[in-house]
Design a protein around this motif. Structure first.
Motif, PDB file in Angstrom:
ATOM      1  N   THR A   6       0.835  -1.203   0.000  1.00  0.00           N
ATOM      2  CA  THR A   6       0.000   0.000   0.000  1.00  0.00           C
ATOM      3  C   THR A   6       0.871   1.255   0.000  1.00  0.00           C
ATOM      4  OG1 THR A   6      -1.562  -1.281   1.323  1.00  0.00           O
ATOM      5  CG2 THR A   6      -1.995   1.060   1.125  1.00  0.00           C
ATOM      6  N   LEU A   7       1.947   1.220   0.793  1.00  0.00           N
ATOM      7  CA  LEU A   7       2.864   2.369   0.821  1.00  0.00           C
ATOM      8  C   LEU A   7       3.527   2.548  -0.546  1.00  0.00           C
ATOM      9  CD1 LEU A   7       4.426   4.609   2.311  1.00  0.00           C
ATOM     10  CD2 LEU A   7       6.128   2.893   2.938  1.00  0.00           C
ATOM     11  N   LYS A   8       3.943   1.425  -1.126  1.00  0.00           N
ATOM     12  CA  LYS A   8       4.653   1.471  -2.410  1.00  0.00           C
ATOM     13  C   LYS A   8       3.779   2.091  -3.494  1.00  0.00           C
ATOM     14  CE  LYS A   8       7.351  -1.765  -5.206  1.00  0.00           C
ATOM     15  NZ  LYS A   8       7.557  -3.201  -5.432  1.00  0.00           N
ATOM     16  N   LYS A   9       2.473   1.821  -3.428  1.00  0.00           N
ATOM     17  CA  LYS A   9       1.578   2.311  -4.479  1.00  0.00           C
ATOM     18  C   LYS A   9       1.000   3.692  -4.161  1.00  0.00           C
ATOM     19  CE  LYS A   9       2.353  -1.087  -6.921  1.00  0.00           C
ATOM     20  NZ  LYS A   9       3.237  -0.878  -8.079  1.00  0.00           N
ATOM     21  N   ASN A  10       1.197   4.189  -2.942  1.00  0.00           N
ATOM     22  CA  ASN A  10       0.554   5.459  -2.574  1.00  0.00           C
ATOM     23  C   ASN A  10       1.488   6.522  -2.033  1.00  0.00           C
ATOM     24  OD1 ASN A  10      -2.450   4.940  -2.998  1.00  0.00           O
ATOM     25  ND2 ASN A  10      -1.860   3.180  -1.764  1.00  0.00           N
ATOM     26  N   TRP A  11       2.794   6.224  -1.949  1.00  0.00           N
ATOM     27  CA  TRP A  11       3.696   7.225  -1.350  1.00  0.00           C
ATOM     28  C   TRP A  11       3.758   8.483  -2.204  1.00  0.00           C
ATOM     29  CZ3 TRP A  11       7.903   9.213  -3.848  1.00  0.00           C
ATOM     30  CH2 TRP A  11       8.397   8.490  -4.943  1.00  0.00           C
ATOM     31  N   VAL A  12       3.542   8.330  -3.489  1.00  0.00           N
ATOM     32  CA  VAL A  12       3.612   9.495  -4.378  1.00  0.00           C
ATOM     33  C   VAL A  12       2.577  10.541  -3.947  1.00  0.00           C
ATOM     34  CG1 VAL A  12       3.342  10.314  -6.747  1.00  0.00           C
ATOM     35  CG2 VAL A  12       4.429   8.115  -6.298  1.00  0.00           C
ATOM     36  N   LEU A  13       1.402  10.039  -3.531  1.00  0.00           N
ATOM     37  CA  LEU A  13       0.342  10.944  -3.094  1.00  0.00           C
ATOM     38  C   LEU A  13       0.796  11.734  -1.862  1.00  0.00           C
ATOM     39  CD1 LEU A  13      -2.492  11.315  -4.243  1.00  0.00           C
ATOM     40  CD2 LEU A  13      -3.343   9.781  -2.477  1.00  0.00           C
ATOM     41  N   ILE A  14       1.458  11.044  -0.922  1.00  0.00           N
ATOM     42  CA  ILE A  14       1.985  11.742   0.259  1.00  0.00           C
ATOM     43  C   ILE A  14       2.989  12.794  -0.197  1.00  0.00           C
ATOM     44  CG2 ILE A  14       3.183  11.515   2.474  1.00  0.00           C
ATOM     45  CD1 ILE A  14       2.369   8.662   2.636  1.00  0.00           C
ATOM     46  N   ALA A  15       3.874  12.390  -1.103  1.00  0.00           N
ATOM     47  CA  ALA A  15       4.934  13.302  -1.561  1.00  0.00           C
ATOM     48  C   ALA A  15       4.339  14.544  -2.212  1.00  0.00           C
ATOM     49  CB  ALA A  15       5.860  12.575  -2.531  1.00  0.00           C
ATOM     50  N   ILE A  16       3.309  14.346  -3.040  1.00  0.00           N
ATOM     51  CA  ILE A  16       2.691  15.493  -3.719  1.00  0.00           C
ATOM     52  C   ILE A  16       2.115  16.473  -2.700  1.00  0.00           C
ATOM     53  CG2 ILE A  16       0.724  16.195  -5.149  1.00  0.00           C
ATOM     54  CD1 ILE A  16       1.167  13.607  -6.763  1.00  0.00           C
ATOM     55  N   PHE A  17       1.371  15.935  -1.718  1.00  0.00           N
ATOM     56  CA  PHE A  17       0.750  16.846  -0.748  1.00  0.00           C
ATOM     57  C   PHE A  17       1.778  17.456   0.193  1.00  0.00           C
ATOM     58  CE2 PHE A  17      -3.076  15.197  -2.497  1.00  0.00           C
ATOM     59  CZ  PHE A  17      -3.962  16.241  -2.369  1.00  0.00           C
ATOM     60  N   TYR A  18       2.830  16.709   0.477  1.00  0.00           N
ATOM     61  CA  TYR A  18       3.914  17.295   1.271  1.00  0.00           C
ATOM     62  C   TYR A  18       4.512  18.468   0.496  1.00  0.00           C
ATOM     63  CZ  TYR A  18       8.473  18.028   3.302  1.00  0.00           C
ATOM     64  OH  TYR A  18       9.581  18.627   3.837  1.00  0.00           O
ATOM     65  N   GLY A  19       4.700  18.283  -0.806  1.00  0.00           N
ATOM     66  CA  GLY A  19       5.255  19.347  -1.647  1.00  0.00           C
ATOM     67  C   GLY A  19       4.361  20.589  -1.629  1.00  0.00           C
ATOM     68  N   ILE A  20       3.069  20.383  -1.806  1.00  0.00           N
ATOM     69  CA  ILE A  20       2.137  21.517  -1.835  1.00  0.00           C
ATOM     70  C   ILE A  20       2.135  22.251  -0.494  1.00  0.00           C
ATOM     71  CG2 ILE A  20      -0.296  22.182  -2.050  1.00  0.00           C
ATOM     72  CD1 ILE A  20      -0.657  19.757  -3.918  1.00  0.00           C
ATOM     73  N   LEU A  21       2.036  21.475   0.599  1.00  0.00           N
ATOM     74  CA  LEU A  21       1.976  22.107   1.923  1.00  0.00           C
ATOM     75  C   LEU A  21       3.279  22.838   2.240  1.00  0.00           C
ATOM     76  CD1 LEU A  21       0.075  19.369   3.974  1.00  0.00           C
ATOM     77  CD2 LEU A  21      -0.817  21.499   3.034  1.00  0.00           C
ATOM     78  N   THR A  22       4.393  22.243   1.832  1.00  0.00           N
ATOM     79  CA  THR A  22       5.681  22.896   2.058  1.00  0.00           C
ATOM     80  C   THR A  22       5.764  24.219   1.299  1.00  0.00           C
ATOM     81  OG1 THR A  22       6.758  20.780   2.374  1.00  0.00           O
ATOM     82  CG2 THR A  22       8.184  22.632   1.820  1.00  0.00           C
ATOM     83  N   MET A  23       5.226  24.208   0.092  1.00  0.00           N
ATOM     84  CA  MET A  23       5.236  25.427  -0.708  1.00  0.00           C
ATOM     85  C   MET A  23       4.474  26.549   0.020  1.00  0.00           C
ATOM     86  SD  MET A  23       3.723  25.891  -4.485  1.00  0.00           S
ATOM     87  CE  MET A  23       2.126  26.340  -3.844  1.00  0.00           C
ATOM     88  N   TYR A  24       3.266  26.226   0.498  1.00  0.00           N
ATOM     89  CA  TYR A  24       2.492  27.241   1.224  1.00  0.00           C
ATOM     90  C   TYR A  24       3.210  27.684   2.492  1.00  0.00           C
ATOM     91  CZ  TYR A  24      -1.612  27.175  -1.738  1.00  0.00           C
ATOM     92  OH  TYR A  24      -2.461  27.337  -2.785  1.00  0.00           O
ATOM     93  N   LEU A  25       3.789  26.679   3.195  1.00  0.00           N
ATOM     94  CA  LEU A  25       4.515  27.000   4.429  1.00  0.00           C
ATOM     95  C   LEU A  25       5.618  28.006   4.154  1.00  0.00           C
ATOM     96  CD1 LEU A  25       5.445  23.857   6.579  1.00  0.00           C
ATOM     97  CD2 LEU A  25       4.570  26.041   7.399  1.00  0.00           C
ATOM     98  N   SER A  26       6.421  27.717   3.105  1.00  0.00           N
ATOM     99  CA  SER A  26       7.574  28.587   2.884  1.00  0.00           C
ATOM    100  C   SER A  26       7.140  29.967   2.391  1.00  0.00           C
ATOM    101  CB  SER A  26       8.572  27.928   1.912  1.00  0.00           C
ATOM    102  OG  SER A  26       7.888  27.401   0.817  1.00  0.00           O
ATOM    103  N   VAL A  27       6.095  30.010   1.576  1.00  0.00           N
ATOM    104  CA  VAL A  27       5.598  31.312   1.132  1.00  0.00           C
ATOM    105  C   VAL A  27       5.114  32.122   2.335  1.00  0.00           C
ATOM    106  CG1 VAL A  27       3.760  32.481  -0.146  1.00  0.00           C
ATOM    107  CG2 VAL A  27       5.002  30.577  -1.201  1.00  0.00           C
ATOM    108  N   MET A  28       4.324  31.467   3.202  1.00  0.00           N
ATOM    109  CA  MET A  28       3.767  32.152   4.359  1.00  0.00           C
ATOM    110  C   MET A  28       4.858  32.630   5.302  1.00  0.00           C
ATOM    111  SD  MET A  28       0.661  32.651   4.304  1.00  0.00           S
ATOM    112  CE  MET A  28      -0.898  32.193   3.642  1.00  0.00           C
ATOM    113  N   ILE A  29       5.816  31.741   5.573  1.00  0.00           N
ATOM    114  CA  ILE A  29       6.870  32.118   6.514  1.00  0.00           C
ATOM    115  C   ILE A  29       7.709  33.255   5.939  1.00  0.00           C
ATOM    116  CG2 ILE A  29       8.982  31.341   7.676  1.00  0.00           C
ATOM    117  CD1 ILE A  29       7.660  28.586   7.926  1.00  0.00           C
ATOM    118  N   SER A  30       8.022  33.157   4.649  1.00  0.00           N
ATOM    119  CA  SER A  30       8.874  34.204   4.090  1.00  0.00           C
ATOM    120  C   SER A  30       8.127  35.531   3.969  1.00  0.00           C
ATOM    121  CB  SER A  30       9.424  33.773   2.731  1.00  0.00           C
ATOM    122  OG  SER A  30       8.353  33.580   1.833  1.00  0.00           O
ATOM    123  N   MET A  31       6.781  35.444   3.887  1.00  0.00           N
ATOM    124  CA  MET A  31       6.012  36.685   3.810  1.00  0.00           C
ATOM    125  C   MET A  31       5.896  37.375   5.161  1.00  0.00           C
ATOM    126  SD  MET A  31       2.950  36.011   1.106  1.00  0.00           S
ATOM    127  CE  MET A  31       1.785  36.954   2.037  1.00  0.00           C
TER     128      MET A  31
END
Ligand SMILES: Nc1ncnc2c1ncn2[C@@H]1O[C@H](COP(=O)(O)OP(=O)(O)OP(=O)(O)O)[C@@H](O)[C@H]1O
Ligand SMILES: [Mg+2]
Lengths: 265, 324
Positions: free
Chosen positions: A9-34
Motif C-alpha cells: 500500500t505504501l509502495k503504491k501510494n507514497w507518491v500521493l503523500i509526496a505530492i501533498f507534502y510538496g504543496i503544503l511545504t510550498m504554502y509553508l515557505s511562502v507564508m513564513i517568508s512573507m
C-alpha cells in the motif's frame, strides 16, 4: 495487520503523500517568508482594507503579531484543513471502494487473510500516512522558521497546533474511509466521502461570515478546532479526546461493515 | 467410502436486489473429483463461485469447503484454495513479477500461513510461467487479455493448493494454450486435486472433467457424470432417400424423432448416442442415397439441456448416471 499488504500500500501510494507534502511545504515557505516582523503593521493595514466578514470566512480570525499566531491564523485556519482534505478524499476512496468497484480486491481476499485483517491494514495505512505527512510538515515548518527567523517560532505551541490539526484531518480521513468501506461502487463512495467533509468545511467558512450563523460551526467536526486558541495556550485535551473517540468509532464501524457485507466481485 | 466431500453446497439460495441469482443449489464435489460447471451467460455460475469464495453470504443454505463455512471461515478456507476469478482485474499499476511476489507474500505472512513454503512457490511459479510462455516483465495493465489470463492461472496454481475453483479459466487463451491448460488440469488431477471449473465450452468440460453440472436461470437442470451426459446426447443425422415421408413414418414407428420434412428426398433424424446401433440397423434395410451427421454445435448441446428438451433419454439417464 498484514505487513506485506502495508508495504504494498505504501509502495503504491507514497507518491500521493509526496505530492501533498510538496504543496503544503510550498504554502509553508511562502507564508513564513512573507512574515516580516516590521511588515506586520503593513499586513494589518492590508487586512483592514478587506471586509471583516470575508477575512473571517477565510479563517483569519484574529490579527496575529507573532510568527506562530500568524501561521496559526493564516495557514491553519483554512489551508491546512482544505488541502489535506483533498488527500484524505483521494486516499480514502482508493483504499477500499475503488478496489471493490473494479474487482481487484478479489485477489486480496483470495489469500488466507481475513477481511478484518485486510481492512484494518488499509485503515492503519490511512492513519499512518497522515501522521507521516504532518510530522514532515511540522519538521519542515520548524526548520524553515528557524533558518529564516531564528528563535521567533514558539516550537512547542507549533507542534501542539500540528497535532490537533492532524487529528481533525484524521477524522476527515475516517469519514472518507468509512464511506469507502460502506459502498461497493466508487462513485457513491467518492460522492459521500468527499461531500460530507466538504459540507463541514463550507459550514465552517460560513459560520465566520456572520455572528448570526456562527453556531453552524458547532455542528461540524471543526467546532472544536481553534488554531489561534491553541497558540494562546487554551487546553485542547478535551477536543483531542473527542476527535480520538470519533476516529475510533468510524474506524471500527467501517471494519465491521466491511466484514459483514456482500461483495459482488 | 463415506468420506466427506471437500466442497459442499447445501440448499443455497443467493439473490441480488434485482431478484436474479441462484436458487436451491445443492451439490457436492468429492476429494479428487473434477467437476465441470456449465451454463449460458447469466445462468449463475459466477454467483455460485462468489458464495464458495466467501465473497457473498447466501440468503439461505450454506457453502462448506473442507467442512468449514465459506463465509465465517473464509481465511482458513483460502489456505487450501486456488482461485481464478471470472472477471479478472489486477490491482492497479503492478508489474507481473511484482504481483506474483506480492500474492505469495500475502499467503506467507498470513497468520496461519506455512513459513517454509516460499521456495516451493517460486519453483512452481517458474514451471508454470514457462509452461504458458508468459513474460512477467512489464505492467499488467499493458498485458494482452490472454497474458492476463495466464497470470491468473499462475496465481491460482503456484502455491500448489489442494482445491481449485476456476471461473472460465481458459477464456482468452489461444487453442495451443488451452491444450496446455488441459494438460495442467490432468497433471493436477493425478496429484489428487479437487477442482470445480465453470465453462461455456462443452468440449473443454468433456475432455477434462469427471462430472458435470448444468445450470440455467439460477437452477441446476442436470447433474451427471460425463459419460452419462455424452450417452444422453442426441446427434442429428441427415439422410437422403428416395421417399423421405416413408422413412419418416418408419423412424417414428421405431420411436426416433424426426425433423420437419424440408424436401421430398431428405430427412433429419435425432438419435440418442445409446440408440446409434439400432438406428444403423434400421437404416440398413431402407433405401438410402446418402448419410450425413450434422456437426453438433455448442448451441445444440446447450439447447438440448437448457430448454429442458432432453429428448426421451434425458430424465431416465439422469437417474441412471446420477452422482447423488
Ligand atoms: N453484482 C450484481 N448485481 C446484480 N445482479 C447481478 C450481479 N452479478 C450478477 N447478477 C445477475 O445474476 C445473474 C447470474 O449472474 P452470474 O454472473 O452468476 O452468471 P454467469 O453464469 O457467471 O454468466 P457468464 O457466463 O456470463 O459469466 C445474472 O442474471 C446477472 O444479471
Ligand atoms: Mg461468470
Amino acid at each position: 495487520m498484514n505487513m506485506a499488504l502495508l508495504r504494498m500500500t505504501l509502495k503504491k501510494n507514497w507518491v500521493l503523500i509526496a505530492i501533498f507534502y510538496g504543496i503544503l511545504t510550498m504554502y509553508l515557505s511562502v507564508m513564513i517568508s512573507m512574515f516580516d516582523p516590521e511588515e506586520v503593521n503593513k499586513l494589518l493595514e492590508m487586512v483592514e482594507m478587506f471586509p471583516e466578514n470575508l477575512m473571517k470566512a477565510m479563517g483569519f480570525t484574529s490579527i496575529a503579531t507573532t510568527l506562530t499566531a500568524y501561521l496559526a491564523s493564516w495557514l491553519y485556519g483554512m489551508l491546512m484543513l482544505g488541502l489535506p482534505m483533498v488527500y484524505c478524499i483521494i486516499l480514502g476512496n482508493r483504499l477500499v471502494a475503488k478496489m471493490v468497484d473494479n474487482n481487484s480486491i478479489a485477489y486480496l481476499l483470495s489469500t488466507p487473510n481475513s477481511r478484518i485483517r485486510i481492512i484494518i491494514t488499509r485503515g492503519v495505512y490511512a492513519i499512518l500516512s497522515l501522521i507521516l505527512l504532518f510530522t514532515a510538515v511540522t519538521a519542515t515548518g520548524v526548520l524553515l522558521s528557524e533558518s529564516i527567523y531564528p528563535g521567533l517560532l514558539d516550537i512547542a505551541a507549533f507542534i501542539k497546533l500540528n497535532i490537533i490539526t492532524a487529528m481533525v484531518n484524521m477524522v476527515v480521513m475516517m469519514i472518507s474511509f468509512f464511506f469507502s468501506c460502506l459502498f461497493n461502487e466508487a462513485k457513491y463512495s467518492s460522492l459521500l466521502g468527499a461531500g460530507v467533509p466538504i459540507i463541514f468545511l463550507l459550514m465552517n467558512m460560513l459560520s465566520g461570515v456572520s455572528d448570526k450563523i456562527e453556531y453552524l460551526k458547532r455542528f461540524t467536526i471543526y467546532g472544536l478546532f481553534d488554531p489561534v486558541g491553541v497558540i494562546n495556550g487554551e487546553t485542547v485535551w478535551q477536543a483531542q479526546l473527542i476527535y480520538a473517540a470519533i476516529i475510533a468509532v468510524l474506524f471500527s464501524s467501517a471494519v465491521l461493515i466491511f466484514n459483514k457485507k456482500r461483495l459482488p466481485i | 467410502m463415506s468420506e466427506r466431500p471437500l466442497i459442499e453446497v447445501k440448499n443455497v439460495t443467493l439473490t441480488y436486489r434485482s431478484g436474479k441469482g441462484v436458487f436451491d443449489l445443492d451439490f457436492n464435489v468429492k476429494a479428487g473429483e473434477i467437476m465441470g460447471y456449465l451454463g449460458p451467460n447469466g445462468a449463475g455460475k459466477t454467483t455460485t463461485i462468489r458464495a464458495l469464495l466467501g465473497f457473498m453470504k447466501p440468503d439461505r443454505g450454506e457453502c462448506l469447503i473442507g467442512g468449514l463455512d465459506c463465509t465465517k471461515n473464509a481465511a482458513a478456507v483460502q489456505q487450501r484454495l486456488g482461485y481464478i476469478p471470472g472477471e479478472i482485474t489486477f490491482p492497479d499499476d503492478m508489474h507481473g513479477d511484482e504481483f506474483l511476489k506480492f500474492i505469495s507474500d500475502m499467503r506467507r505472512t498470513a497468520k496461519n500461513g506455512h513459513k517454509g513454503l516460499n521456495n516451493n512457490h517460486k519453483n512452481r511459479q517458474k514451471e508454470l510461467t514457462e509452461l504458458f510462455e508468459l513474460d512477467l516483465k512489464g505492467r499488467i495493465r499493458k498485458f494482452s487479455k490472454g497474458m492476463k489470463q495466464k497470470l491468473a492461472i499462475v496465481t491460482a496454481f503456484m502455491h500448489d493448493p489442494e482445491i481449485l475453483i476456476l471461473d472460465e479459466p481458459t477464456s482468452g487463451l489461444d487453442p495451443l494454450m488451452q491444450n496446455r491448460f488441459e494438460a495442467l488440469l490432468s497433471e493436477e488431477k493425478s496429484k489428487g486435486k479437487t477442482i470445480l471449473m465453470s465453462s461455456h465450452l462443452f468440449e473443454e468440460v468433456e475432455k477434462t472433467c469427471d462430472n458435470v453440472l448444468i445450470i440455467k436461470d439460477g437452477r441446476i437442470v442436470k447433474q451427471s457424470d460425463i459419460h452419462g451426459l455424452a450417452a444422453s446426447q442426441r446427434k442429428t443425422y441427415i439422410v437422403r432417400t428416395s421417399d423421405a415421408a416413408r422413412l419418416a413414418a418408419l423412424m417414428e414407428g421405431e420411436n426416433f424423432e424426426t425433423g420437419p420434412l424440408a424436401s421430398a428426398d431428405s430427412l433429419e433424424i435425432f438419435v440418442n448416442s445409446a440408440d446409434t446401433g439400432r438406428f444403423i440397423r434400421i437404416l440398413a434395410g431402407a433405401d438410402i442415397l446418402d448419410l450425413d451427421v450434422k456437426a453438433q454445435t455448442l448451441e445444440d448441446v446447450f439447447m438440448q439441456f437448457y430448454t429442458g428438451n432432453t429428448g426421451d433419454g434425458g430424465a431416465a439417464k439422469q437417474n441412471e448416471h446420477g452422482i447423488t
